[in-house]
Motif scaffolding. Structure first.
Motif, PDB file in Angstrom:
ATOM      1  N   GLN A  72       0.818  -1.215   0.000  1.00 17.36           N
ATOM      2  CA  GLN A  72       0.000   0.000   0.000  1.00 17.36           C
ATOM      3  C   GLN A  72       0.848   1.260   0.000  1.00 17.36           C
ATOM      4  N   ALA A  73       2.114   1.138   0.371  1.00 25.06           N
ATOM      5  CA  ALA A  73       3.013   2.304   0.322  1.00 25.06           C
ATOM      6  C   ALA A  73       3.201   2.804  -1.105  1.00 25.06           C
ATOM      7  N   ASN A  74       2.850   1.960  -2.096  1.00 21.39           N
ATOM      8  CA  ASN A  74       2.960   2.390  -3.492  1.00 21.39           C
ATOM      9  C   ASN A  74       1.819   3.313  -3.913  1.00 21.39           C
ATOM     10  N   LEU A  75       0.821   3.489  -3.018  1.00 20.95           N
ATOM     11  CA  LEU A  75      -0.193   4.528  -3.211  1.00 20.95           C
ATOM     12  C   LEU A  75       0.300   5.773  -2.500  1.00 20.95           C
ATOM     13  N   LEU A  76       0.507   6.839  -3.247  1.00 19.50           N
ATOM     14  CA  LEU A  76       1.139   8.043  -2.703  1.00 19.50           C
ATOM     15  C   LEU A  76       0.123   9.078  -2.242  1.00 19.50           C
ATOM     16  N   LEU A  77      -1.131   8.684  -2.125  1.00 22.00           N
ATOM     17  CA  LEU A  77      -2.191   9.576  -1.670  1.00 22.00           C
ATOM     18  C   LEU A  77      -2.801   9.064  -0.366  1.00 22.00           C
ATOM     19  N   ASP A  78      -3.152  10.009   0.532  1.00 16.30           N
ATOM     20  CA  ASP A  78      -3.939   9.626   1.699  1.00 16.30           C
ATOM     21  C   ASP A  78      -5.422   9.794   1.360  1.00 16.30           C
ATOM     22  N   GLU A  79      -6.273   9.608   2.356  1.00 16.76           N
ATOM     23  CA  GLU A  79      -7.715   9.668   2.093  1.00 16.76           C
ATOM     24  C   GLU A  79      -8.127  11.029   1.537  1.00 16.76           C
ATOM     25  N   LYS A  80      -7.540  12.089   2.073  1.00 18.52           N
ATOM     26  CA  LYS A  80      -7.862  13.437   1.588  1.00 18.52           C
ATOM     27  C   LYS A  80      -7.403  13.604   0.141  1.00 18.52           C
ATOM     28  N   ILE A  98      -0.034  -2.283  -7.409  1.00 23.65           N
ATOM     29  CA  ILE A  98      -1.031  -1.229  -7.559  1.00 23.65           C
ATOM     30  C   ILE A  98      -1.124  -0.754  -9.005  1.00 23.65           C
ATOM     31  N   THR A  99      -2.328  -0.404  -9.415  1.00 30.22           N
ATOM     32  CA  THR A  99      -2.505   0.193 -10.734  1.00 30.22           C
ATOM     33  C   THR A  99      -3.652   1.183 -10.679  1.00 30.22           C
ATOM     34  N   TYR A 100      -3.810   1.916 -11.776  1.00 34.05           N
ATOM     35  CA  TYR A 100      -4.856   2.930 -11.898  1.00 34.05           C
ATOM     36  C   TYR A 100      -5.797   2.559 -13.030  1.00 34.05           C
ATOM     37  N   GLN A 193       0.887   9.501 -11.539  1.00 32.67           N
ATOM     38  CA  GLN A 193       1.896  10.169 -10.710  1.00 32.67           C
ATOM     39  C   GLN A 193       1.607  10.005  -9.222  1.00 32.67           C
ATOM     40  N   ASN A 194       0.411   9.524  -8.920  1.00 28.08           N
ATOM     41  CA  ASN A 194       0.013   9.355  -7.515  1.00 28.08           C
ATOM     42  C   ASN A 194       0.289   7.955  -6.981  1.00 28.08           C
TER      43      ASN A 194
END
Length: 240
Positions: A72-80, A98-100, A193-194
């Motif tokens: 999950q550290a590969n997601l660079l966004l928090d909930e906000k 992770i992917t988009y 980029q996120n």
């Protein structure tokens, strides 16, 4: 293996659909197929029912998905940050990291009983990649693979220039498949980029639009891709 081999495959175009809704939809088909295989094994060959196959194509509103082996550290966004990007996030049961997914992307979910085709998951992945490679060739773009990495790449033989145009992540049980591939056609690449896509931090991401320098017709691309899948797998496709 099933005695009854069935290459008839139902094509389902879900269009733009919420990720959870599509996940539930394919999970239901997957579970029904697995249950039928289990029932068939209790019966004589003459009494077995053919297992169905489905080819689902769709796209999703902005969403990030994390495979069961992902970080999950590969997601660079928090909930906000997710809220600000109007994106959702799901931990899911496919392989990969992770992917988009987003508008302008062709997402494919083949729900196949590979006993109807071949029982080789690596061959399955390579054929999904090949369908995208052949579609790229239709637009005079040379796509390929990178040894040890799934997906389809542009200039994969040049580490400093390699960029991914299609990601793969699948799940299989009793040779029944779900999840699949995501092919960037008109995709907003800023959303990548996120994340650290697929956990690979030294490779770029691209789209057919970016490689062509112009907007392709999304429906035309999807039709070409579908036709290549039909040829490679030998589907007898129905659309009712």
């Amino acid at each position: 293996m099933n005695e009854v081999v069935n290459k008839q495959t139902k094509f389902i175009d879900l269009g733009l659909i919420d990720y959870q809704e599509a996940w539930d939809y394919q999970t239901n088909l997957f579970n029904q197929t697995v249950a039928l295989k289990i029932e068939n094994r209790k019966k004589e060959a003459a009494d077995q029912k053919p297992t169905p196959n489905y080819l689902i194509l769709c796209s999703h509103p902005h969403v990030y998905t994390l495979g069961k082996s992902g970080d999950q550290a590969n997601l660079l966004l928090d909930e906000k940050g997710l809220e600000e990007k109007h994106a959702s996030f799901y931990k899911i049961n496919r392989g990969g990291d992770i992917t988009y997914h987003g508008p302008g992307q062709i997402v494919g979910y083949p729900i196949l009983d590979l006993d109807n085709f071949f029982t080789d998951i690596h061959k399955y992945l390579r054929l999904l990649e090949e369908a995208v490679i052949l579609t790229l060739a239709d637009y005079s773009i040379n796509g390929g693979r990178i040894e040890g990495l799934t997906g389809v790449w542009i200039e994969g033989d040049k580490p400093e220039k390699a960029r991914k145009i299609c990601a793969l992540g699948v799940k299989s049980s009793r040779w029944v498949t779900m999840h699949g591939f995501a092919f960037n056609v008109l995709t907003d690449l800023n959303y990548f980029q996120n994340i650290i896509p697929c956990g690979i931090d030294d490779k770029a991401v691209t789209s057919l639009e970016k490689e062509l320098g112009e907007k392709p017709n999304l429906q035309e691309v999807q039709n070409r891709l579908k036709n290549h899948l039909i040829q490679l797998f030998g589907f007898s496709l129905t659309e009712n």
